[in-house]
Motif scaffolding. Sequence first.
Motif, PDB file in Angstrom:
ATOM      1  N   GLN A  44       0.830  -1.206   0.000  1.00  0.00           N
ATOM      2  CA  GLN A  44       0.000   0.000   0.000  1.00  0.00           C
ATOM      3  C   GLN A  44       0.864   1.254   0.000  1.00  0.00           C
ATOM      4  OE1 GLN A  44      -2.301  -1.075   3.462  1.00  0.00           O
ATOM      5  NE2 GLN A  44      -4.108  -1.562   2.208  1.00  0.00           N
ATOM      6  N   GLN A  45       1.996   1.206   0.672  1.00  0.00           N
ATOM      7  CA  GLN A  45       2.900   2.349   0.660  1.00  0.00           C
ATOM      8  C   GLN A  45       3.482   2.568  -0.735  1.00  0.00           C
ATOM      9  OE1 GLN A  45       5.767   1.962   3.818  1.00  0.00           O
ATOM     10  NE2 GLN A  45       4.187   1.681   5.364  1.00  0.00           N
ATOM     11  N   VAL A  46       3.759   1.480  -1.436  1.00  0.00           N
ATOM     12  CA  VAL A  46       4.228   1.587  -2.815  1.00  0.00           C
ATOM     13  C   VAL A  46       3.124   2.188  -3.688  1.00  0.00           C
ATOM     14  CG1 VAL A  46       4.934   0.267  -4.847  1.00  0.00           C
ATOM     15  CG2 VAL A  46       5.921  -0.261  -2.616  1.00  0.00           C
ATOM     16  N   ALA A  47       1.886   1.730  -3.474  1.00  0.00           N
ATOM     17  CA  ALA A  47       0.753   2.256  -4.239  1.00  0.00           C
ATOM     18  C   ALA A  47       0.553   3.741  -3.983  1.00  0.00           C
ATOM     19  CB  ALA A  47      -0.519   1.482  -3.895  1.00  0.00           C
ATOM     20  N   ALA A  48       0.926   4.196  -2.781  1.00  0.00           N
ATOM     21  CA  ALA A  48       0.761   5.601  -2.425  1.00  0.00           C
ATOM     22  C   ALA A  48       1.665   6.512  -3.239  1.00  0.00           C
ATOM     23  CB  ALA A  48       1.012   5.812  -0.940  1.00  0.00           C
ATOM     24  N   SER A  91     -11.164   8.451 -13.373  1.00  0.00           N
ATOM     25  CA  SER A  91     -11.565   8.699 -11.995  1.00  0.00           C
ATOM     26  C   SER A  91     -11.094   7.569 -11.098  1.00  0.00           C
ATOM     27  CB  SER A  91     -13.083   8.854 -11.891  1.00  0.00           C
ATOM     28  OG  SER A  91     -13.723   7.636 -12.199  1.00  0.00           O
ATOM     29  N   PHE A  92     -11.093   7.832  -9.815  1.00  0.00           N
ATOM     30  CA  PHE A  92     -10.817   6.797  -8.840  1.00  0.00           C
ATOM     31  C   PHE A  92     -11.740   7.007  -7.650  1.00  0.00           C
ATOM     32  CE2 PHE A  92      -7.707  10.151  -8.338  1.00  0.00           C
ATOM     33  CZ  PHE A  92      -7.680  10.405  -6.983  1.00  0.00           C
ATOM     34  N   GLU A 104      -8.912   4.167  -3.957  1.00  0.00           N
ATOM     35  CA  GLU A 104      -8.789   2.989  -4.808  1.00  0.00           C
ATOM     36  C   GLU A 104      -8.390   3.434  -6.204  1.00  0.00           C
ATOM     37  OE1 GLU A 104     -12.161   0.416  -4.730  1.00  0.00           O
ATOM     38  OE2 GLU A 104     -12.383   0.619  -2.569  1.00  0.00           O
ATOM     39  N   VAL A 105      -7.117   3.226  -6.513  1.00  0.00           N
ATOM     40  CA  VAL A 105      -6.588   3.667  -7.793  1.00  0.00           C
ATOM     41  C   VAL A 105      -6.336   2.442  -8.666  1.00  0.00           C
ATOM     42  CG1 VAL A 105      -4.740   4.947  -8.921  1.00  0.00           C
ATOM     43  CG2 VAL A 105      -5.522   5.627  -6.653  1.00  0.00           C
ATOM     44  N   THR A 111      -5.357   2.298  -1.044  1.00  0.00           N
ATOM     45  CA  THR A 111      -4.346   2.900  -0.184  1.00  0.00           C
ATOM     46  C   THR A 111      -5.024   3.645   0.956  1.00  0.00           C
ATOM     47  OG1 THR A 111      -2.935   3.171  -2.110  1.00  0.00           O
ATOM     48  CG2 THR A 111      -2.328   4.389  -0.146  1.00  0.00           C
ATOM     49  N   PRO A 112      -4.691   3.297   2.207  1.00  0.00           N
ATOM     50  CA  PRO A 112      -5.333   3.963   3.352  1.00  0.00           C
ATOM     51  C   PRO A 112      -4.623   5.265   3.733  1.00  0.00           C
ATOM     52  CG  PRO A 112      -3.951   2.176   4.145  1.00  0.00           C
ATOM     53  CD  PRO A 112      -3.869   2.170   2.630  1.00  0.00           C
ATOM     54  N   TYR A 113      -5.402   6.293   3.942  1.00  0.00           N
ATOM     55  CA  TYR A 113      -4.917   7.584   4.426  1.00  0.00           C
ATOM     56  C   TYR A 113      -5.684   7.948   5.687  1.00  0.00           C
ATOM     57  CZ  TYR A 113      -2.261   8.540   0.170  1.00  0.00           C
ATOM     58  OH  TYR A 113      -1.327   8.493  -0.829  1.00  0.00           O
ATOM     59  N   VAL A 114      -5.103   8.812   6.475  1.00  0.00           N
ATOM     60  CA  VAL A 114      -5.776   9.360   7.666  1.00  0.00           C
ATOM     61  C   VAL A 114      -5.727  10.873   7.575  1.00  0.00           C
ATOM     62  CG1 VAL A 114      -5.274   7.373   9.147  1.00  0.00           C
ATOM     63  CG2 VAL A 114      -3.663   9.280   9.068  1.00  0.00           C
TER      64      VAL A 114
END
Length: 118
Positions: A44-48, A91-92, A104-105, A111-114
């Motif tokens: 997920q960090q890579v996806a970010a 779009s995502f 969601e890309v 990818t989770p964000y806060v």
Amino acid sequence: MRSLLRTTARLTTIASVGFLLAACGDSNPVLGKWEISKAATEDQQVAAAAFGATVEFTAGSMIPGNGMPAAPVTYKHDGDTWFIVLADGRSFAAHRTKDDLTLEVPMFGATPYVKAKG
């Protein structure tokens, strides 16, 4: 005089109801500044990387934290799913729960964000 007071009271009531209804309209839960969640997996960090460690959504733009320039965007939603629509039509999806935002890309995954502090 009594007629004037009734008219004023009615206009005040109508205006108050109008403001209340306007305040209850759709608000965009995606807007704001977000940072990658500490709970994000390595994948997920890579996806970010598509956005960076932070990303900010304003009323008309997406500002990635990876050094890329701000991009014009629009928003639409279907129920609880919000869509960030880029100028080229791609779009995502974004899902918001409390202070969490999952982007969601396509080809990158979820990818989770806060919510960013400050």
